[in-house]
Scaffold this active site. Structure first.
Site, PDB file in Angstrom:
ATOM      1  N   GLY A  20       0.835  -1.205   0.000  1.00  0.00           N
ATOM      2  CA  GLY A  20       0.000   0.000   0.000  1.00  0.00           C
ATOM      3  C   GLY A  20       0.860   1.241   0.000  1.00  0.00           C
ATOM      4  O   GLY A  20       1.979   1.244  -0.520  1.00  0.00           O
ATOM      5  N   GLU A  72       5.717  -3.586   0.710  1.00  0.00           N
ATOM      6  CA  GLU A  72       5.691  -3.212  -0.720  1.00  0.00           C
ATOM      7  C   GLU A  72       4.932  -1.904  -0.805  1.00  0.00           C
ATOM      8  O   GLU A  72       3.707  -1.894  -0.825  1.00  0.00           O
ATOM      9  CB  GLU A  72       4.947  -4.264  -1.555  1.00  0.00           C
ATOM     10  CG  GLU A  72       5.496  -5.658  -1.500  1.00  0.00           C
ATOM     11  CD  GLU A  72       6.837  -5.785  -2.180  1.00  0.00           C
ATOM     12  OE1 GLU A  72       7.266  -4.839  -2.869  1.00  0.00           O
ATOM     13  OE2 GLU A  72       7.460  -6.838  -2.004  1.00  0.00           O
TER      14      GLU A  72
END
Ligand code: UN1
EC number: 1.2.1.3
Length: 500
Positions: free
Chosen positions: A232, A254
């Site tokens: 996100g 990530e």
């Protein structure tokens, strides 16, 4: 097919789609398609305890047998590819081919993980002591929390889940509040795989929790969730990462990307244009790997911009379910507002903006459709260094390759990058220690659409996590170094004497 039919075909029942508190809208037309029940935060301890129970059983199942479950999941995904892909299109607004592509990515990681389940290799290491040997072994850790974003509502779960399961770790999935239906539909597929697998899959091996921050926080805070994979925004990651580490858990992050392409004078411009358009405009610019910056040599920059603006003019924007559409809607109206605000800021910085306006004709009412924008920038200003999750492509010029690489690296994010050149020195420099600082660096292809065989992730604000292929499986296991003495002496390492 109506929205309802798409959901029914994916196995979701009337009672699952109504009566809940979470309202789900399709970005295609803004229509409310379901009211989904949310997980009660008070139930989180029970859910996590169930995953811990599952862990105690699952870690005893041999890894290749665990791989069999993932093989069945892959098989069930193949059988449900169209139905699940259609839910991705409905709920995330992806064009049909990209919805299907996302499910294919799930299938690919399952295939990968099945093979990997027989290759959880450790090293054997020479010992300095006679009659001793050393080795390294890999063991399951425990439940893995998976927090996913709306833009890859199912694939990211599968990267984590396929590996976690073969590694012996149960999973608890918290999808984006914008895309709970794809998650529910995926769980139907998973349930079919579990049923076929039989009794050695414990209850609670793959759980789904739906809701907002409180649900996510329970996973983030629990010492019984040793791995927390979160995809996100950088803002979310900057909260999640430290909290997980504070309790000695392992975050796999990530986060944002701000991916660039350097276009050198020798580049095959027609190929570059095709690569740029797919990676800047595909998924309506809502991939973390989307191309956001082009750094073009000043000798070819104007030519490139002309070619790009021409290509952009004929891009079919509209209903993602329709044949021929290449650009579907943004996820919601706020996203379109953020895009407009970014373009305004760029204009203030002296940009020339081509496109970027809201599209309202020949598109379904109620969706946030936009014309992708090409934005000529005088320099890499703050707005260029910011990730805006929309199809905005900033174009800047350079004279020397060193300068281009410095610009490519001069952003807070470090996910993906690429260079278009036919000059081998430039290409290899870009991939070298003094080249791109990103987790992914490509030559003569765009920055998005990575295959699952490679490790996926990036540096700096992108968070440092690696998922998917290569040796990313190691992130889901604990490493143990073993020294075994098969002699009748007890020598100490480093020549230390300690006679008693
Ligand atoms: C993401 O946008 O979160 O490389 C993932 C790609 C896809 C995955 C993107 N395979 O574009």
């Amino acid at each position: 097919m109506s929205h309802k039919d798409v959901l029914t075909a994916a196995g979701l029942s009337e009672s699952e789609l109504t009566g809940g508190t979470l309202s789900v809208h399709s970005p295609i037309d803004g229509a409310e398609v379901a009211r989904v029940q949310e997980t009660d935060p008070a139930d989180m301890p029970v859910i996590i305890a169930r995953a811990q129970d599952a862990f105690r059983a699952w870690r005893k199942v041999p890894a290749p047998r665990r791989g069999e479950l993932v093989r069945l999941l892959g098989e069930e995904l193949r059988a449900s590819k169209h139905e699940l892909g259609a839910v991705v299109t409905l709920e995330a607004g992806k064009i049909v081919s990209e919805g299907l592509g996302e499910v294919q990515e799930m299938i690919d990681i399952c295939d990968f993980a099945v093979g990997q389940s027989r290759q959880l290799y450790g090293l054997t290491i020479a010992s300095e002591r006679p009659g001793h040997h050393m080795r390294e072994t890999w063991h399951p850790i425990g439940p893995c929390g998976i927090i996913t974003a709306f833009n890859f509502p199912v694939a990211v779960w599968s990267w984590n889940t396929a590996l976690a399961l073969i590694c012996g770790d149960p999973v608890i999935w918290k999808p984006s509040e914008k895309t709970p239906l794809t998650a529910m539909a995926t769980m139907k597929v998973m349930e079919r795989a579990l049923k076929r697998f039989g009794d050695d899959a414990p209850d609670g091996l793959a759980q789904l929790v739906i809701g907002g921050a409180e649900i996510g926080e329970a996973l983030v805070a629990s010492e019984d969730v040793p791995i927390l994979s979160a995809t996100g925004s950088t803002r979310m990651g900057s909260v999640v990462g430290p909290k997980v580490m504070e309790r000695w858990g392992r975050p796999i992050l990530e986060l944002g990307g701000n991916n660039a392409m350097i276009v050198a004078p020798s580049a095959d411009l027609d190929m570059a244009v095709r690569a740029i358009v797919f990676s800047a405009v595909g998924t309506a610019g809502q991939r973390c790997t989307s191309l956001r910056r082009v750094i073009a040599h000043n000798s070819i920059k104007d030519d490139l911009v002309t070619k790009l603006t021409k290509a952009y003019q004929s891009l079919p924007v509209g209903d993602p379910r329709k044949d021929g559409t290449l650009v579907g809607p943004l996820i919601d109206a706020q996203s379109r507002e953020r895009m407009q605000a970014a373009l305004e800021t760029a204009r203030g910085d002296g940009a020339i903006v081509h496109g970027g306006e809201a599209v309202t004709s020949d598109v379904p009412d109620g969706g946030a459709y936009v014309a992708p924008a090409v934005v000529e920038m005088p320099s890499q200003t703050e707005i260029v260094r910011t990730e805006t999750f929309a199809p905005i492509l900033y174009v800047m010029g350079y004279d020397a390759m060193d300068e281009a690489i410095a610009m490519q690296n001069d952003v807070p994010q470090g996910l993906s990058s690429c260079i278009f050149t036919l000059n081998m020195r430039e290409a290899e420099t870009f991939l070298s220690d003094v080249g791109s600082d990103c987790g992914i660096a490509n030559v003569n292809i765009g920055p998005s659409g990575a295959e699952i065989g490679g490790a996926f992730g990036g540096e700096k604000e992108t968070g440092g996590g690696r998922e998917s292929g290569s040796d990313a499986w190691k992130g889901y296991m604990r490493r143990q170094t073993n020294t075994v003495n098969y002699s009748d002496e007890l020598p100490l390492a480093q020549g230390v004497k300690f006679d008693i």
